[in-house]
Design an enzyme around this catalytic site. Structure first.
Site, mmCIF file in Angstrom:
data_model
loop_
_atom_site.group_PDB
_atom_site.id
_atom_site.type_symbol
_atom_site.label_atom_id
_atom_site.label_comp_id
_atom_site.label_asym_id
_atom_site.label_seq_id
_atom_site.Cartn_x
_atom_site.Cartn_y
_atom_site.Cartn_z
ATOM 1 N N ARG A 211 0.524 -1.416 -0.376
ATOM 2 C CA ARG A 211 -0.421 0.254 0.278
ATOM 3 C C ARG A 211 0.465 1.108 0.023
ATOM 4 N NH1 ARG A 211 -3.298 -3.840 2.651
ATOM 5 N NH2 ARG A 211 -2.120 -3.627 4.842
ATOM 6 N N GLU B 132 5.228 -11.613 14.181
ATOM 7 C CA GLU B 132 4.972 -12.583 15.281
ATOM 8 C C GLU B 132 4.931 -13.345 15.176
ATOM 9 O OE1 GLU B 132 0.479 -11.739 15.495
ATOM 10 O OE2 GLU B 132 0.364 -12.444 17.586
HETATM 11 P P1 AMP Z 1 3.992 -3.038 11.199
HETATM 12 O O1 AMP Z 1 5.141 -3.771 10.594
HETATM 13 O O2 AMP Z 1 3.381 -3.318 11.825
HETATM 14 O O3 AMP Z 1 4.067 -1.264 11.682
HETATM 15 O O4 AMP Z 1 3.454 -2.953 10.220
HETATM 16 C C1 AMP Z 1 3.008 -2.226 9.620
HETATM 17 C C2 AMP Z 1 2.535 -3.176 7.758
HETATM 18 O O5 AMP Z 1 1.170 -3.702 8.056
HETATM 19 C C3 AMP Z 1 1.584 -1.825 6.667
HETATM 20 O O6 AMP Z 1 2.134 -1.997 5.719
HETATM 21 C C4 AMP Z 1 0.436 -1.877 6.856
HETATM 22 O O7 AMP Z 1 -0.075 -1.760 5.492
HETATM 23 C C5 AMP Z 1 0.629 -2.628 7.123
HETATM 24 N N1 AMP Z 1 -0.895 -2.705 8.820
HETATM 25 C C6 AMP Z 1 -0.276 -3.430 10.495
HETATM 26 N N2 AMP Z 1 -2.064 -3.077 10.776
HETATM 27 C C7 AMP Z 1 -2.158 -2.655 10.173
HETATM 28 C C8 AMP Z 1 -3.922 -2.015 10.582
HETATM 29 N N3 AMP Z 1 -4.400 -2.291 11.568
HETATM 30 N N4 AMP Z 1 -4.911 -1.502 9.942
HETATM 31 C C9 AMP Z 1 -4.234 -1.535 7.679
HETATM 32 N N5 AMP Z 1 -3.496 -2.077 7.415
HETATM 33 C C10 AMP Z 1 -1.739 -1.983 8.738
#
Ligand code: AMP
Length: 171
Positions: free
Chosen positions: A59, A96
């Site tokens: 995205r 995770e």
């Molecule tokens: P993180 O590595 O945990 O910061 O996750 C980031 C990636 O996961 C990003 O590329 C987001 O597009 C996606 N993502 C994680 N959590 C969400 C959420 N609650 N809603 C939408 N996209 C999420």
């Protein structure tokens, strides 16, 4: 900013139980909202000195190229493994359960170049931290990390070690 929040759809239990998914497709299809997001990001980074914008698959690829166009810079893709055809740098990061990886073309960023990293959501910060490490492994400087949405409770900023982080919307 509440006007923009009203355009983001919140989907419970996607992609798995317990996750509240922030769906930006409802924002993207709204002409006024979409323009406002791009314009607010452009205004924020106008004076940042960013020389190239890197987007994180998938995205991040929606926002980063448009922001690059608006700022008058180039765009560089940070991709999931085995998508890029030429020589790559790769970084692995913890999920995770298990690990994931991101790749970038080794010639995508020049040493000393100022790179703005963009994605839609900052959650735990693992993905963005991996992208920052990739840029820095090529000798680039992270001029900033920009997101449409930051999930404050997940403390993703803490994984970004004092790099400059900005999000339009906070939940
Ligand atoms: P993180 O590595 O945990 O910061 O996750 C980031 C990636 O996961 C990003 O590329 C987001 O597009 C996606 N993502 C994680 N959590 C969400 C959420 N609650 N809603 C939408 N996209 C999420």
């Amino acid at each position: 900013m509440e006007d923009l929040k009203s355009l983001i759809r919140e989907v419970p239990d996607f992609p798995k139980p317990g996750i509240l998914f922030y769906d930006i497709t409802t924002l993207l299809k709204d002409a006024t909202g979409w323009r406002a997001v791009v314009e607010r990001m452009r205004a924020h980074y106008e004076a940042s000195g960013a020389e190239v914008v890197a987007g994180i698959e998938a995205r991040g690829f929606i926002f980063a190229p448009v922001l690059a166009y608006a700022l008058g810079t180039g765009f560089v893709p940070v991709r999931k493994p085995k998508k890029l055809p030429a020589a790559v740098s790769r970084v692995e990061y913890d999920l995770e359960y298990g690990t994931d990886a991101l790749e970038i073309h080794r010639d995508a960023v020049q040493p000393g170049q100022k790179v703005l990293i963009v994605d839609d959501v900052l959650a735990t910060g693992g993905t963005a931290a991996a992208a920052a490490r990739l840029i820095e492994s090529l000798g680039g400087t992270v001029a900033g990390l920009g997101f449409v949405i930051e999930l404050d409770a997940l403390k993703g900023r803490g994984k970004l070690n004092g790099r400059t982080v900005h999000a339009l919307l906070h939940y």
